[in-house]
Design an enzyme around this catalytic site. Sequence first.
Site, PDB file in Angstrom:
ATOM      1  CG  MET A   1       6.752 -10.744   9.537  1.00 51.93           C
ATOM      2  SD  MET A   1       8.027 -10.298   8.181  1.00 51.93           S
ATOM      3  CE  MET A   1       9.278  -9.920   9.097  1.00 51.93           C
TER       4      MET A   1
ATOM      5  NE  ARG B   1       3.110  -3.016   7.727  1.00 49.68           N
ATOM      6  CZ  ARG B   1       4.433  -2.221   7.728  1.00 49.68           C
ATOM      7  NH1 ARG B   1       4.887  -1.807   8.809  1.00 49.68           N
ATOM      8  NH2 ARG B   1       5.253  -2.483   6.612  1.00 49.68           N
TER       9      ARG B   1
ATOM     10  NE  ARG C   1      10.363  -9.113   3.813  1.00 47.35           N
ATOM     11  CZ  ARG C   1      10.837  -7.730   4.513  1.00 47.35           C
ATOM     12  NH1 ARG C   1       9.864  -7.311   5.258  1.00 47.35           N
ATOM     13  NH2 ARG C   1      11.737  -7.222   4.300  1.00 47.35           N
TER      14      ARG C   1
ATOM     15  CD  GLU D   1      -0.895   0.038   3.804  1.00 48.41           C
ATOM     16  OE1 GLU D   1      -2.119   0.822   3.849  1.00 48.41           O
ATOM     17  OE2 GLU D   1      -0.695  -0.200   4.772  1.00 48.41           O
TER      18      GLU D   1
ATOM     19  CD  GLU E   1       4.675  -8.166  11.870  1.00 47.86           C
ATOM     20  OE1 GLU E   1       5.623  -8.318  12.214  1.00 47.86           O
ATOM     21  OE2 GLU E   1       4.125  -7.646  10.712  1.00 47.86           O
TER      22      GLU E   1
ATOM     23  CG  ASP F   1       2.246  -7.981   5.351  1.00 46.26           C
ATOM     24  OD1 ASP F   1       2.778  -8.813   5.964  1.00 46.26           O
ATOM     25  OD2 ASP F   1       2.359  -6.565   5.595  1.00 46.26           O
TER      26      ASP F   1
ATOM     27  CB  THR G   1       2.399  -7.066   0.519  1.00 50.65           C
ATOM     28  OG1 THR G   1       2.791  -7.462   2.190  1.00 50.65           O
ATOM     29  CG2 THR G   1       1.069  -7.002   0.260  1.00 50.65           C
TER      30      THR G   1
ATOM     31  NE  ARG H   1      10.771 -28.108  25.295  1.00 48.95           N
ATOM     32  CZ  ARG H   1      12.255 -28.344  24.869  1.00 48.95           C
ATOM     33  NH1 ARG H   1      12.055 -28.421  23.401  1.00 48.95           N
ATOM     34  NH2 ARG H   1      13.188 -28.611  25.489  1.00 48.95           N
TER      35      ARG H   1
HETATM   36  O1  F6P Z   1       4.710  -5.301   4.860  1.00 46.04           O
HETATM   37  C1  F6P Z   1       5.697  -6.625   4.942  1.00 46.04           C
HETATM   38  C2  F6P Z   1       6.301  -7.030   6.200  1.00 46.04           C
HETATM   39  O2  F6P Z   1       6.944  -8.270   6.248  1.00 46.04           O
HETATM   40  C3  F6P Z   1       5.298  -6.973   7.466  1.00 46.04           C
HETATM   41  O3  F6P Z   1       4.851  -8.180   7.556  1.00 46.04           O
HETATM   42  C4  F6P Z   1       6.380  -6.602   8.640  1.00 46.04           C
HETATM   43  O4  F6P Z   1       5.433  -5.792   9.392  1.00 46.04           O
HETATM   44  C5  F6P Z   1       7.230  -5.505   8.072  1.00 46.04           C
HETATM   45  O5  F6P Z   1       7.092  -5.745   6.610  1.00 46.04           O
HETATM   46  C6  F6P Z   1       8.586  -5.781   8.355  1.00 46.04           C
HETATM   47  O6  F6P Z   1       9.296  -4.573   7.871  1.00 46.04           O
HETATM   48  P1  F6P Z   1      10.873  -4.618   7.583  1.00 46.04           P
HETATM   49  O7  F6P Z   1      11.387  -5.276   6.595  1.00 46.04           O
HETATM   50  O8  F6P Z   1      11.131  -2.894   7.525  1.00 46.04           O
HETATM   51  O9  F6P Z   1      11.400  -4.996   9.015  1.00 46.04           O
END
Ligand code: F6P
Length: 343
Positions: free
Chosen positions: A170, A172, A277, A103, A223, A128, A126, A163
């Site tokens: 991730m 966001r 990622r 975005e 997260e 996300d 992304t 455990r």
């Molecule tokens: O938007 C993609 C993302 O990987 C999110 O899931 C995460 O919060 C953020 O980027 C992490 O950002 P950076 O790479 O700047 O640490």
Amino acid sequence: MPRAGVLTGGGDSPGINAALRAIVRFGMKHGVEVVGFLEGWRGPLENLIQPMTVGDVSGILHIGGTILGSSRTNPFKTQGGPERIVENLEVNAIDFLVAIGGEDTMGVAHRLSNELGVKAIGIPQTIDNDIAMTDYSIGFWSALEAVTDALDRLHTTAASHHRVLILEVMGRDAGWLSLMGGVAGGADVILIPEEAFDLDSIFRKIKRRELLKKRFSIIIVAEGARPEGLGGQVIAEAQVDEFGHVRLGGVGQFIANQLSERMRMPVRVTNLAYLQRGGSPAPFDRILATRFGAASVEFALEGTFDVMTALRGVKIEPVSLADALAKSRPVSEGLRYLIGLFE
Ligand code: F6P
């Protein structure tokens, strides 16, 4: 011969290179020359360019990351930044720009289009999966594979011990990776940002499993998930980036600390962080990125700008960038029942 500029901004994800390859190869077939701008919006801001011939994009289909590099540069935060971009586009005789990112990256493309008349097209990318008006963004399915694989690995070691294992992923403000990963990997507790969680109910679920003689429990947490009553998300780094975002992280450890006080079983945390990622793109992302790349060139040749190239059902269509950016894309209500499916 029309000249296209292309850039990749924001957090990277597997599949971007496949889109770059498609833009260049499909572009060449239709008489479009492509120039790459390096490091997100810093490229057109500082005139960092790289020629993009078919040779330059050869052998990159299966490689994650982006050969152009990325950044979270926001040109609207630099005095005269947007005007400098327009100048550099003129210097390089660029007729239209394709911005691949989330975005923030596409938001800049839209503003440049709206406020300065730049001919721009966005491609959603992304892990996300939080971009509205498209069913999927490049990178999500690859990251989901990494999340699922991590849960599979946690399962085998968890089964050997008594455990509670927590996996933080991730996403966001969106719970797509947590929810879909949790379902694919069979997590016992799934926590997403869209629904604040209650530690008592997590505790009760784990106790219930203990009564059923289950030796372990696996929790997946996004997260951005918020503990009820804490008033917000758990932040790893309060300093905001140029788009005003803090870095999230640490909610897994927060849950572990709270649960450890109440149970004898050890509670351990794995934060998947950048491992989700990186790596090679999944076939779905390679195909989606190839379709997005080619379709973006097609839209540009038809004169369709200020749009995002989107997947709608089985079709690739242009949707207005303004509409795509107007709202966020939380996990759809229709999928949330999956969280409590077996309770
Ligand atoms: O938007 C993609 C993302 O990987 C999110 O899931 C995460 O919060 C953020 O980027 C992490 O950002 P950076 O790479 O700047 O640490």
